[in-house]
Motif scaffolding. Sequence first.
Motif, PDB file in Angstrom:
ATOM      1  N   ASP A   1       0.836  -1.206   0.000  1.00 17.50           N
ATOM      2  CA  ASP A   1       0.000   0.000   0.000  1.00 17.50           C
ATOM      3  C   ASP A   1       0.874   1.260   0.000  1.00 17.50           C
ATOM      4  O   ASP A   1       0.505   2.281  -0.599  1.00 17.50           O
ATOM      5  CB  ASP A   1      -0.922   0.013   1.221  1.00 17.50           C
ATOM      6  CG  ASP A   1      -1.887  -1.165   1.212  1.00 17.50           C
ATOM      7  OD1 ASP A   1      -2.404  -1.492   0.131  1.00 17.50           O
ATOM      8  OD2 ASP A   1      -2.096  -1.773   2.270  1.00 17.50           O
TER       9      ASP A   1
ATOM     10  N   PHE B   1       1.968   1.833  -3.484  1.00 15.12           N
ATOM     11  CA  PHE B   1       0.838   2.343  -4.255  1.00 15.12           C
ATOM     12  C   PHE B   1       0.644   3.837  -3.979  1.00 15.12           C
ATOM     13  O   PHE B   1       0.404   4.634  -4.896  1.00 15.12           O
ATOM     14  CB  PHE B   1      -0.428   1.561  -3.888  1.00 15.12           C
ATOM     15  CG  PHE B   1      -1.652   2.031  -4.612  1.00 15.12           C
ATOM     16  CD1 PHE B   1      -1.801   1.813  -5.980  1.00 15.12           C
ATOM     17  CD2 PHE B   1      -2.658   2.704  -3.934  1.00 15.12           C
ATOM     18  CE1 PHE B   1      -2.925   2.257  -6.649  1.00 15.12           C
ATOM     19  CE2 PHE B   1      -3.786   3.148  -4.604  1.00 15.12           C
ATOM     20  CZ  PHE B   1      -3.928   2.922  -5.963  1.00 15.12           C
ATOM     21  N   SER B   2       0.791   4.225  -2.709  1.00 13.98           N
ATOM     22  CA  SER B   2       0.669   5.636  -2.335  1.00 13.98           C
ATOM     23  C   SER B   2       1.769   6.471  -2.996  1.00 13.98           C
ATOM     24  O   SER B   2       1.520   7.586  -3.483  1.00 13.98           O
ATOM     25  CB  SER B   2       0.755   5.762  -0.816  1.00 13.98           C
ATOM     26  OG  SER B   2       0.734   7.090  -0.415  1.00 13.98           O
TER      27      SER B   2
ATOM     28  N   GLN C   1       0.842   6.979  -6.666  1.00 18.53           N
ATOM     29  CA  GLN C   1      -0.175   8.027  -6.831  1.00 18.53           C
ATOM     30  C   GLN C   1       0.451   9.419  -6.723  1.00 18.53           C
ATOM     31  O   GLN C   1       0.164  10.306  -7.532  1.00 18.53           O
ATOM     32  CB  GLN C   1      -1.254   7.872  -5.754  1.00 18.53           C
ATOM     33  CG  GLN C   1      -2.204   6.705  -5.988  1.00 18.53           C
ATOM     34  CD  GLN C   1      -3.226   6.593  -4.870  1.00 18.53           C
ATOM     35  OE1 GLN C   1      -2.859   6.492  -3.695  1.00 18.53           O
ATOM     36  NE2 GLN C   1      -4.486   6.621  -5.212  1.00 18.53           N
TER      37      GLN C   1
ATOM     38  N   LYS D   1      -0.814  -7.603 -11.568  1.00 26.80           N
ATOM     39  CA  LYS D   1      -0.348  -6.351 -10.947  1.00 26.80           C
ATOM     40  C   LYS D   1       0.888  -5.824 -11.672  1.00 26.80           C
ATOM     41  O   LYS D   1       0.985  -4.630 -11.999  1.00 26.80           O
ATOM     42  CB  LYS D   1      -0.033  -6.599  -9.466  1.00 26.80           C
ATOM     43  CG  LYS D   1       0.647  -5.432  -8.747  1.00 26.80           C
ATOM     44  CD  LYS D   1       0.924  -5.792  -7.305  1.00 26.80           C
ATOM     45  CE  LYS D   1       1.829  -4.767  -6.639  1.00 26.80           C
ATOM     46  NZ  LYS D   1       3.236  -4.892  -7.031  1.00 26.80           N
TER      47      LYS D   1
ATOM     48  N   VAL E   1      -4.332   3.287 -12.469  1.00 28.93           N
ATOM     49  CA  VAL E   1      -4.112   3.278 -11.024  1.00 28.93           C
ATOM     50  C   VAL E   1      -5.341   2.719 -10.303  1.00 28.93           C
ATOM     51  O   VAL E   1      -5.221   1.956  -9.328  1.00 28.93           O
ATOM     52  CB  VAL E   1      -3.747   4.690 -10.506  1.00 28.93           C
ATOM     53  CG1 VAL E   1      -3.995   4.816  -9.013  1.00 28.93           C
ATOM     54  CG2 VAL E   1      -2.280   4.999 -10.795  1.00 28.93           C
ATOM     55  N   ASP E   2      -6.529   3.083 -10.775  1.00 24.33           N
ATOM     56  CA  ASP E   2      -7.761   2.528 -10.184  1.00 24.33           C
ATOM     57  C   ASP E   2      -7.802   1.005 -10.360  1.00 24.33           C
ATOM     58  O   ASP E   2      -8.194   0.272  -9.447  1.00 24.33           O
ATOM     59  CB  ASP E   2      -8.997   3.160 -10.831  1.00 24.33           C
ATOM     60  CG  ASP E   2      -9.158   4.627 -10.451  1.00 24.33           C
ATOM     61  OD1 ASP E   2      -8.581   5.028  -9.428  1.00 24.33           O
ATOM     62  OD2 ASP E   2      -9.841   5.363 -11.187  1.00 24.33           O
TER      63      ASP E   2
ATOM     64  N   GLU F   1      -5.348  -0.578  -7.949  1.00 24.82           N
ATOM     65  CA  GLU F   1      -5.841  -0.589  -6.568  1.00 24.82           C
ATOM     66  C   GLU F   1      -6.718  -1.817  -6.310  1.00 24.82           C
ATOM     67  O   GLU F   1      -6.630  -2.437  -5.244  1.00 24.82           O
ATOM     68  CB  GLU F   1      -6.634   0.688  -6.299  1.00 24.82           C
ATOM     69  CG  GLU F   1      -7.029   0.852  -4.851  1.00 24.82           C
ATOM     70  CD  GLU F   1      -7.643   2.212  -4.551  1.00 24.82           C
ATOM     71  OE1 GLU F   1      -7.690   2.582  -3.364  1.00 24.82           O
ATOM     72  OE2 GLU F   1      -8.085   2.899  -5.509  1.00 24.82           O
ATOM     73  N   GLU F   2      -7.532  -2.177  -7.274  1.00 25.01           N
ATOM     74  CA  GLU F   2      -8.393  -3.354  -7.120  1.00 25.01           C
ATOM     75  C   GLU F   2      -7.561  -4.639  -7.049  1.00 25.01           C
ATOM     76  O   GLU F   2      -7.866  -5.553  -6.286  1.00 25.01           O
ATOM     77  CB  GLU F   2      -9.384  -3.443  -8.284  1.00 25.01           C
ATOM     78  CG  GLU F   2     -10.446  -2.348  -8.276  1.00 25.01           C
ATOM     79  CD  GLU F   2     -11.200  -2.280  -6.950  1.00 25.01           C
ATOM     80  OE1 GLU F   2     -11.688  -3.345  -6.493  1.00 25.01           O
ATOM     81  OE2 GLU F   2     -11.270  -1.189  -6.364  1.00 25.01           O
TER      82      GLU F   2
ATOM     83  N   LYS G   1      -5.881  -5.203  -3.643  1.00 18.80           N
ATOM     84  CA  LYS G   1      -6.787  -5.732  -2.614  1.00 18.80           C
ATOM     85  C   LYS G   1      -6.793  -7.261  -2.586  1.00 18.80           C
ATOM     86  O   LYS G   1      -7.137  -7.876  -1.577  1.00 18.80           O
ATOM     87  CB  LYS G   1      -8.208  -5.216  -2.855  1.00 18.80           C
ATOM     88  CG  LYS G   1      -8.379  -3.733  -2.548  1.00 18.80           C
ATOM     89  CD  LYS G   1      -9.770  -3.265  -2.949  1.00 18.80           C
ATOM     90  CE  LYS G   1      -9.909  -1.757  -2.747  1.00 18.80           C
ATOM     91  NZ  LYS G   1     -11.217  -1.256  -3.245  1.00 18.80           N
TER      92      LYS G   1
END
Length: 579
Positions: free
Chosen positions: A241, A244-245, A248, A546, A569-570, A573-574, A577
Amino acid sequence: MIKVDNLSFSFPQKELYNNISFTLEEAQHCAFIGTSGSGKSTLIDILMDPERYMFEGRLEIDPTCTIGYVSQFSQLDKTKDTTVFEYIGEEFIKLQNEITSICTEMETSSDIDSLLEKYQLALDAFDSIGGDDFESNINKKLNLANLMKLKDLKVSALSGGEFKLIQVMKEMLSRPDLMIMDEPDVFLDFENLNALKNLINSHKGILLVVTHNRYLLNHCFNKILHLENMEIQEFDGRYIDYNFSLLQTKIELQELTIAEGEEIERNESIIDNLRHIATYNSEASRGRALKARVKFQERLEARRIKAPFVDIKQPNIRLDIDNEMEDTVVVTVTNYSVAFDELLLDHVNFEIKSTDKVAIIGANGTGKTTLLRDIFRNNHDSIEINADVKVAYLSQNQGEVLNDANTILEEFIDAGFKTYDDVRSYLSNYGFEGEIVNQKIASLSGGEKNMLQLAKVAASKANVLLLDEPTSHLDTYTQLALEKAIEEYKGAILMISHDFYSVVNGMDYVLIIDDKTIRKMSMRKFRKMIYASHFDRDYLEAEQNKKSVEMKIELALKDTNFELAKVLVDELEELIKLL
């Protein structure tokens, strides 16, 4: 439990931290990351013994806080004639014996009050570390790490990886409030690495773990501390995460930078025009307009966002060769055997071709390093090296390749560079700039020493590389740079590695040590074998998806297509998860 507030610290030759702040609280399993030489181990030393260091700022540690520690350089004491169970339970057994001794003394002594006080103190200490259940707890830890078979073995008979895990268990069982581990994963084979993962995830107290191992980072932690360029960043969440941050933020910054760049360009054009007019029109208003525009430009430059954690500069590792060979056999191993106290390898047969990239995979202590060293020395009857081959070697025992008494400059003059300026220019690609090149090699961190080894290997321009744990101690950015360099290399590589990602991302196939011999395995089969043993059924597919989306985002950013990057990016994100 621990609060660091605006802490600054420097050595005479290097500033390490500038007003860094963070906290460590109950139930946090914290990964401590950062590039080699950024000062992670020094910060741990400060936390453990603040009185030894002249730092600025505040360090608040709960006075009742107990700290356990596992060093990255722990050495096995071969003189200790003790079993694994006795070693892990040393503190419990010592207190147990003390309690028994006090009870025996009470039977004959007249000073009962003093003995009762001693008895109560020893009993309290025993209870605080879970003494009543210590045998059961030791057995649980050994089972969790799949090492129950070692329980009655002598500690002196353990491999380095096994001893590291035993040390981790010993510290955990003493129940410290904060447990610190400095690169506990170095040189662990995959089974032992998985055991370490299980031990970390089962621990109830606060953990602070320095690690660059992507497997542990992705599966063990709920907080990230990232130390870089004298600054620190806290992130509450998983490593995946956190990345990922960062991604972004990277997209937002790149979009903003381009917009700012265009605005600065327009402003510069206006300034140039005003300057041109001012050369033939000396009206005061024109001068004021020019001055105002220049100040506006300065403000624009000043508010450019500096983000030291978003784009860490990767070293520029290039593995070039002088003598590129056609598709031919470069190393032949025929009926090779090796034994020390017992037979390690027997009837080993394989050959390496001129462009093969091959990983040797096997448990700790199965003879991998000895085999690689014998190939490098080329003095074994079972090993034949092609006459046109030039070999370079990277050793997990860094002192085998680097001279600790040398400065960095001296080491590379010895390696064939003509002038100090040549060395400085070359080493800047590997992150060694400024005064650090005058430091003794002995003063460098483990990661910096491995970077120097990589720089020496690259400078040799050899067409066969023998790499023994090349990613050990390296930060994740350097690991990725090395993977890219390996992918582009035109020669042959024989690599020992327990880093799963380096193997699957860079090698053509693996040589698996099995029942004291070696067999060849395709990368597809090896990957499936690892995932079947350690992951859920759908994990491999999710991870591959990924990676595919991340590559699409990288291409979109290269084309400055920010709208597409945000859509991807959306999607990413999925996928995250699912991992």
